[in-house]
Design a protein around this motif. Structure first.
Motif, short mmCIF file in Angstrom:
data_model
loop_
_atom_site.label_atom_id
_atom_site.label_comp_id
_atom_site.label_asym_id
_atom_site.label_seq_id
_atom_site.Cartn_x
_atom_site.Cartn_y
_atom_site.Cartn_z
N LYS A 54 49.96 25.11 17.63
CA LYS A 54 49.36 24.33 18.71
C LYS A 54 49.01 25.23 19.89
N GLU A 55 49.90 26.14 20.24
CA GLU A 55 49.65 27.07 21.33
C GLU A 55 48.41 27.91 21.06
N VAL A 56 48.32 28.44 19.84
CA VAL A 56 47.18 29.29 19.47
C VAL A 56 45.88 28.48 19.50
N ALA A 57 45.92 27.26 18.96
CA ALA A 57 44.73 26.42 18.91
C ALA A 57 44.23 26.10 20.32
N ILE A 58 45.16 25.79 21.22
CA ILE A 58 44.77 25.49 22.60
C ILE A 58 44.15 26.73 23.25
N PHE A 99 53.31 31.80 23.85
CA PHE A 99 52.09 32.57 23.59
C PHE A 99 51.66 33.39 24.80
N TYR A 100 52.00 32.92 25.98
CA TYR A 100 51.68 33.69 27.20
C TYR A 100 52.37 35.06 27.15
N LEU A 101 53.65 35.07 26.87
CA LEU A 101 54.39 36.32 26.77
C LEU A 101 53.96 37.13 25.55
N THR A 102 53.56 36.43 24.50
CA THR A 102 53.06 37.11 23.29
C THR A 102 51.84 37.96 23.62
N LEU A 103 50.90 37.41 24.39
CA LEU A 103 49.68 38.13 24.73
C LEU A 103 49.97 39.35 25.61
N ILE A 104 50.86 39.18 26.57
CA ILE A 104 51.22 40.30 27.44
C ILE A 104 51.85 41.41 26.61
N ASP A 105 52.78 41.04 25.75
CA ASP A 105 53.48 42.02 24.92
C ASP A 105 52.51 42.72 23.96
N ASN A 166 47.01 32.05 32.76
CA ASN A 166 48.33 31.86 33.34
C ASN A 166 49.30 31.32 32.28
N LYS A 167 50.49 30.95 32.71
CA LYS A 167 51.52 30.52 31.78
C LYS A 167 51.16 29.21 31.08
N GLU A 168 50.28 28.43 31.69
CA GLU A 168 49.83 27.18 31.06
C GLU A 168 48.63 27.41 30.14
N LEU A 169 48.29 28.67 29.93
CA LEU A 169 47.17 29.07 29.07
C LEU A 169 45.84 28.53 29.59
N LEU A 197 31.90 49.81 37.36
CA LEU A 197 32.15 48.40 37.60
C LEU A 197 32.49 48.12 39.06
N ILE A 198 32.35 46.87 39.43
CA ILE A 198 32.68 46.43 40.79
C ILE A 198 33.94 45.60 40.71
N ASN A 199 34.89 45.87 41.59
CA ASN A 199 36.13 45.10 41.63
C ASN A 199 35.91 43.74 42.27
N ASP A 200 36.70 42.78 41.77
CA ASP A 200 36.71 41.46 42.39
C ASP A 200 38.07 41.31 43.08
N ASN A 201 38.20 41.89 44.26
CA ASN A 201 39.50 41.97 44.92
C ASN A 201 40.03 40.63 45.41
N GLU A 202 39.16 39.64 45.52
CA GLU A 202 39.60 38.35 46.04
C GLU A 202 40.34 37.53 44.98
N LYS A 203 40.21 37.91 43.72
CA LYS A 203 40.85 37.16 42.66
C LYS A 203 42.29 37.62 42.49
N VAL A 204 43.23 36.71 42.63
CA VAL A 204 44.64 37.02 42.45
C VAL A 204 45.21 36.11 41.36
N THR A 205 45.80 36.69 40.34
CA THR A 205 46.37 35.90 39.26
C THR A 205 47.45 36.72 38.56
N GLU A 206 48.03 36.18 37.51
CA GLU A 206 49.17 36.83 36.90
C GLU A 206 48.80 37.90 35.88
N PHE A 207 47.81 37.65 35.07
CA PHE A 207 47.49 38.61 34.02
C PHE A 207 46.04 38.43 33.60
N ALA A 208 45.43 39.51 33.08
CA ALA A 208 44.03 39.44 32.67
C ALA A 208 43.76 40.43 31.56
N LEU A 209 42.77 40.10 30.74
CA LEU A 209 42.33 40.97 29.65
C LEU A 209 40.93 41.47 29.96
#
Length: 238
Positions: A54-58, A99-105, A166-169, A197-209
């Motif tokens: 279910k996590e993967v499908a979402i 799955f959130y921690l899975t992606l980070i790991d 984020n943690k809620e995917l 590339l140009i940075n988007d410094n205004e965006k603050v969040t937990e993790f990104a790919l």
């Protein structure tokens, strides 16, 4: 399982025995329950597997939707299933609790980078690298040379973006940046493609790919047409 004379032509369950026919002969075996007759669907392992799926499908549904500005020219009907297969394998190999921690790991261990998210592509994801220190994307000349052999007058449309989640995917593709590279005007076999590339410094969040999408197109602008629906497109995490 044993063979039975079965004089009364019995089929089905009798007590704790099951009678059935195969190739004109009758066999009998002990009823062990199974998924339907037993309660394996209520087993904690089964429920855990269902939750992982279910996590993967979402995630895949949201990931594909967020990625659409980069891949809308791609016309591969199996792309969704390819994503499900890729991320399901990542989840299965992980011991993380969600799955959130899975992606980070997986990202920290290099299991996400340089993989073809669209497996039918003929382009090599290892020709694409991203330098976080320089905030620069590099495309090796192998990739442009390969494309020029098939489409010598074409262009490469190169798109880079950050996929935040984020943690809620919940996912968001932030500040996609587009670059165009003419294959006919740049035939230096030793020249890398460099995209600052140009940075988007205004965006603050937990993790990104960091994700890139490369498409071989007929002209260097947003109105361009892809020269193949999926062979000459590449989507990969770098």
């Amino acid at each position: 399982m044993a063979k039975s004379d079965n004089l009364f032509n019995i089929r089905g369950k009798v007590g704790d025995l099951i009678f059935f026919q195969r190739n004109g002969q009758t066999f009998v075996k002990k009823n062990t329950g199974g998924f339907v007759n037993g309660k394996s669907h209520e087993h904690p392992r089964t429920k855990a597997a269902q939750q992982r799926f279910k996590e993967v499908a979402i995630f895949v549904g949201r990931f594909k939707k967020a990625l659409n500005p980069m891949i809308w020219r791609q016309k591969d009907g199996t792309f969704h299933n390819q994503l499900m297969s890729f991320f399901s394998k990542i989840r299965k190999e992980s011991t993380q609790e969600n799955f959130y921690l899975t992606l980070i790991d997986a990202h920290e261990k290099g299991k996400l980078q340089h993989k073809k998210l669209n497996k039918n592509s003929k382009l090599n994801p290892f020709d694409c690298t991203y330098s976080l220190h320089e905030n620069t994307l590099f495309i090796e000349n192998n990739l442009s040379h390969f494309c020029a052999q098939k489409h010598p007058t074409a262009c490469l449309e190169i798109c880079f973006g950050w996929m935040y989640y984020n943690k809620e995917l919940e996912l968001e593709l932030v500040y996609p940046q587009y670059f165009y590279y003419s294959l006919v005007e740049n035939q230096n076999p030793r020249q890398k493609i460099t995209c600052e590339l140009i940075n988007d410094n205004e965006k603050v969040t937990e993790f990104a790919l960091p994700i890139i999408s490369i498409t071989v197109v007929n002209q260097p602008n947003s109105s361009a047409v892809a020269l193949h629906p999926y062979h000459f497109t590449l989507t990969t995490i770098v």
